[in-house]
Design an enzyme around this catalytic site. Structure first.
Site, short mmCIF file in Angstrom:
data_model
loop_
_atom_site.label_atom_id
_atom_site.label_comp_id
_atom_site.label_asym_id
_atom_site.label_seq_id
_atom_site.Cartn_x
_atom_site.Cartn_y
_atom_site.Cartn_z
N GLY A 141 -0.58 7.65 -11.37
CA GLY A 141 -0.78 8.36 -10.13
C GLY A 141 -0.27 9.79 -10.04
N TYR A 142 0.43 10.05 -9.18
CA TYR A 142 0.99 11.41 -8.74
C TYR A 142 2.45 11.93 -9.49
CZ TYR A 142 -2.69 11.49 -5.24
OH TYR A 142 -3.96 11.40 -4.70
N ASP A 143 2.87 10.85 -10.23
CA ASP A 143 4.13 11.00 -10.65
C ASP A 143 4.43 12.39 -11.53
OD1 ASP A 143 5.06 8.20 -9.99
OD2 ASP A 143 5.08 7.25 -12.02
N ASP A 160 0.83 -1.17 0.21
CA ASP A 160 -0.04 -0.09 0.00
C ASP A 160 0.88 1.21 0.08
OD1 ASP A 160 -2.35 0.93 -0.12
OD2 ASP A 160 -2.60 1.23 1.91
N THR A 161 0.64 2.16 -0.73
CA THR A 161 1.25 3.43 -0.98
C THR A 161 0.62 4.76 -0.53
OG1 THR A 161 2.92 2.53 -2.58
CG2 THR A 161 3.01 4.79 -2.77
#
Ligand code: IMP
Length: 203
Positions: free
Chosen positions: A156-158, A75-76
């Protein structure tokens, strides 16, 4: 791991990016990866806990109970200092119910408008469950949040995150360069060295 299943490792994901990354880091370890796709009847796990460790543990434990095979789950979360650690464990649903990744990024840009302190970190928790219990491995990558997206790669938020010591955002790096310094890469390396020791002690 009990000897009959020592070469099998279930990973609690269907995400092909994650499978590839895990495969690359565990490449020298004699385990066969089996993904969630091989268990169509596996129960859906609701990630409703308040910490990454608890969510990762829940996913690994539920899947281990279903398969009886050693299982890892991750989980991240993205933790932004000026937002007191938000979105953190709520990163996947930061912009509300069933948001897209783009919605989450837009919400983050909005929340940080006019704020100079851009410090943030990604944190990954990996949980590994066997009949002996659950073990946790953490990886952190520190960096800063951009005010505009940069780059087309990653997910994602990259496109909003520049790791410390670099000028490129994660979305501007190739996968190999990102994985070498990323939160998940670091947690996976810790897990890999634990697995190596575990398998050696079972020989
Ligand atoms: P999960 O734990 O992998 O499901 O990720 C939770 C949230 O963090 C989702 O919104 C992901 O898109 C985002 N996320 C996870 N890993 C990364 C990453 O490496 N880069 C950017 N966003 C990530």
């Amino acid at each position: 791991m009990p000897s009959a299943e020592r070469h099998n490792l279930v990973i609690s994901t269907r995400n092909p990016n994650k499978v590839q990354e895990i495969q690359a880091i565990l490449t020298d370890i004699p385990v066969k990866l089996i993904t969630l796709a091989d268990f169509p009847d596996a129960p859906e796990v609701i990630e409703d806990k308040e910490t990454l460790d608890e969510n990762a543990s829940k996913k690994a434990q539920v899947l281990f109970a279903h398969t009886g095979i050693a299982t890892m789950a991750d989980d991240t979360g993205l933790e932004v200092m000026a937002l007191h650690g938000a979105p953190g464990v709520h990163s996947a649903r930061y912009a509300g119910t069933n948001p897209t990744q783009a919605d989450n990024r837009a919400h983050l840009i909005e929340q940080l408008k006019g704020i100079d302190d851009r410090r943030a970190q990604f944190r990954t928790s990996i949980a590994f469950t066997t009949a002996s219990g659950t073990y946790l491995f953490e990886g952190i990558c520190k960096g800063r949040i951009l005010s505009k997206e940069r780059g087309d790669g990653g997910f994602g938020y990259d496109s909003l995150f520049v790791p410390d010591g670099f000028e490129d955002s994660f979305a501007e790096m190739n996968a190999e360069d990102k994985n070498a310094i990323s939160h998940r890469g670091r947690a996976l390396k810790r897990f890999a060295s634990y697995l190596t020791g575990l398998l050696a002690s079972n020989e």
